[in-house]
Scaffold this motif. Structure first.
Motif, PDB file in Angstrom:
ATOM      1  N   LEU A  60      42.996  42.671  39.178  1.00  0.00           N
ATOM      2  CA  LEU A  60      42.851  43.847  38.325  1.00  0.00           C
ATOM      3  C   LEU A  60      42.156  43.461  37.020  1.00  0.00           C
ATOM      4  O   LEU A  60      41.225  44.135  36.579  1.00  0.00           O
ATOM      5  CB  LEU A  60      44.209  44.481  38.045  1.00  0.00           C
ATOM      6  CG  LEU A  60      44.241  45.659  37.080  1.00  0.00           C
ATOM      7  CD1 LEU A  60      43.302  46.770  37.504  1.00  0.00           C
ATOM      8  CD2 LEU A  60      45.659  46.173  36.937  1.00  0.00           C
ATOM      9  N   LEU A  61      42.568  42.362  36.431  1.00  0.00           N
ATOM     10  CA  LEU A  61      41.939  41.908  35.195  1.00  0.00           C
ATOM     11  C   LEU A  61      40.467  41.548  35.417  1.00  0.00           C
ATOM     12  O   LEU A  61      39.596  41.938  34.633  1.00  0.00           O
ATOM     13  CB  LEU A  61      42.688  40.700  34.628  1.00  0.00           C
ATOM     14  CG  LEU A  61      42.142  40.121  33.329  1.00  0.00           C
ATOM     15  CD1 LEU A  61      42.143  41.171  32.218  1.00  0.00           C
ATOM     16  CD2 LEU A  61      42.956  38.908  32.917  1.00  0.00           C
ATOM     17  N   ALA A  62      40.178  40.856  36.511  1.00  0.00           N
ATOM     18  CA  ALA A  62      38.797  40.461  36.809  1.00  0.00           C
ATOM     19  C   ALA A  62      37.895  41.679  37.012  1.00  0.00           C
ATOM     20  O   ALA A  62      36.726  41.658  36.647  1.00  0.00           O
ATOM     21  CB  ALA A  62      38.759  39.559  38.039  1.00  0.00           C
ATOM     22  N   GLY A  63      38.436  42.738  37.581  1.00  0.00           N
ATOM     23  CA  GLY A  63      37.659  43.940  37.834  1.00  0.00           C
ATOM     24  C   GLY A  63      37.936  45.055  36.847  1.00  0.00           C
ATOM     25  O   GLY A  63      37.636  46.213  37.116  1.00  0.00           O
ATOM     26  N   TYR A  64      38.501  44.702  35.704  1.00  0.00           N
ATOM     27  CA  TYR A  64      38.936  45.706  34.725  1.00  0.00           C
ATOM     28  C   TYR A  64      37.838  46.711  34.354  1.00  0.00           C
ATOM     29  O   TYR A  64      38.079  47.915  34.332  1.00  0.00           O
ATOM     30  CB  TYR A  64      39.454  45.028  33.456  1.00  0.00           C
ATOM     31  CG  TYR A  64      39.934  45.997  32.425  1.00  0.00           C
ATOM     32  CD1 TYR A  64      41.223  46.518  32.481  1.00  0.00           C
ATOM     33  CD2 TYR A  64      39.103  46.451  31.400  1.00  0.00           C
ATOM     34  CE1 TYR A  64      41.670  47.453  31.556  1.00  0.00           C
ATOM     35  CE2 TYR A  64      39.530  47.381  30.474  1.00  0.00           C
ATOM     36  CZ  TYR A  64      40.819  47.877  30.559  1.00  0.00           C
ATOM     37  OH  TYR A  64      41.241  48.803  29.636  1.00  0.00           O
ATOM     38  N   ALA A  65      36.652  46.227  34.090  1.00  0.00           N
ATOM     39  CA  ALA A  65      35.570  47.107  33.622  1.00  0.00           C
ATOM     40  C   ALA A  65      35.236  48.217  34.609  1.00  0.00           C
ATOM     41  O   ALA A  65      34.859  49.310  34.213  1.00  0.00           O
ATOM     42  CB  ALA A  65      34.320  46.295  33.311  1.00  0.00           C
ATOM     43  N   THR A  66      35.382  47.945  35.899  1.00  0.00           N
ATOM     44  CA  THR A  66      35.066  48.962  36.909  1.00  0.00           C
ATOM     45  C   THR A  66      36.316  49.607  37.496  1.00  0.00           C
ATOM     46  O   THR A  66      36.219  50.445  38.382  1.00  0.00           O
ATOM     47  CB  THR A  66      34.230  48.344  38.056  1.00  0.00           C
ATOM     48  OG1 THR A  66      34.951  47.261  38.629  1.00  0.00           O
ATOM     49  CG2 THR A  66      32.881  47.862  37.541  1.00  0.00           C
ATOM     50  N   SER A  67      37.487  49.205  37.002  1.00  0.00           N
ATOM     51  CA  SER A  67      38.740  49.782  37.488  1.00  0.00           C
ATOM     52  C   SER A  67      39.006  51.126  36.826  1.00  0.00           C
ATOM     53  O   SER A  67      38.360  51.459  35.823  1.00  0.00           O
ATOM     54  CB  SER A  67      39.906  48.832  37.158  1.00  0.00           C
ATOM     55  OG  SER A  67      40.253  48.931  35.796  1.00  0.00           O
ATOM     56  N   PRO A  68      39.949  51.909  37.345  1.00  0.00           N
ATOM     57  CA  PRO A  68      40.313  53.157  36.670  1.00  0.00           C
ATOM     58  C   PRO A  68      40.818  52.914  35.239  1.00  0.00           C
ATOM     59  O   PRO A  68      40.714  53.800  34.405  1.00  0.00           O
ATOM     60  CB  PRO A  68      41.431  53.715  37.551  1.00  0.00           C
ATOM     61  CG  PRO A  68      41.157  53.158  38.905  1.00  0.00           C
ATOM     62  CD  PRO A  68      40.620  51.778  38.642  1.00  0.00           C
ATOM     63  N   LEU A  69      41.323  51.734  34.963  1.00  0.00           N
ATOM     64  CA  LEU A  69      41.792  51.443  33.604  1.00  0.00           C
ATOM     65  C   LEU A  69      40.634  51.212  32.645  1.00  0.00           C
ATOM     66  O   LEU A  69      40.736  51.496  31.457  1.00  0.00           O
ATOM     67  CB  LEU A  69      42.683  50.191  33.607  1.00  0.00           C
ATOM     68  CG  LEU A  69      43.963  50.285  34.420  1.00  0.00           C
ATOM     69  CD1 LEU A  69      44.708  48.953  34.370  1.00  0.00           C
ATOM     70  CD2 LEU A  69      44.854  51.391  33.915  1.00  0.00           C
ATOM     71  N   GLY A  70      39.526  50.675  33.156  1.00  0.00           N
ATOM     72  CA  GLY A  70      38.396  50.341  32.300  1.00  0.00           C
ATOM     73  C   GLY A  70      37.339  51.408  32.183  1.00  0.00           C
ATOM     74  O   GLY A  70      36.386  51.270  31.420  1.00  0.00           O
TER      75      GLY A  70
END
Length: 71
Positions: A60-70
């Motif tokens: 989740l942290l590695a993909g944060y920018a493209t995640s729903p959080l980012g």
């Protein structure tokens, strides 16, 4: 830090590893991102309402920018 999280619904986004938590958050109008814990099958998480599934918090942290959080 919390101010960086997007608001989806009135209360933001939660993270969880159980369908029970995801369903409870949804009842409160909170979207959930699921993290696999190994206890529940992948198909149970989106059925409960998860908007995304990650292998672990590192993913989740590695993909944060493209995640729903980012977003």
């Amino acid at each position: 830090m919390l101010e960086k999280l997007p608001r989806i619904g009135p209360a933001g986004v939660s993270s969880s590893d159980t369908p029970y938590d995801i369903e409870a958050a949804a009842k409160c109008g909170i979207a959930s991102v699921a993290v696999r814990s190994g206890k529940f099958k992948d198909e149970q998480l989106p059925t409960a309402g998860a908007i995304a599934i990650y292998d672990d918090v590192a993913a989740l942290l590695a993909g944060y920018a493209t995640s729903p959080l980012g977003r």
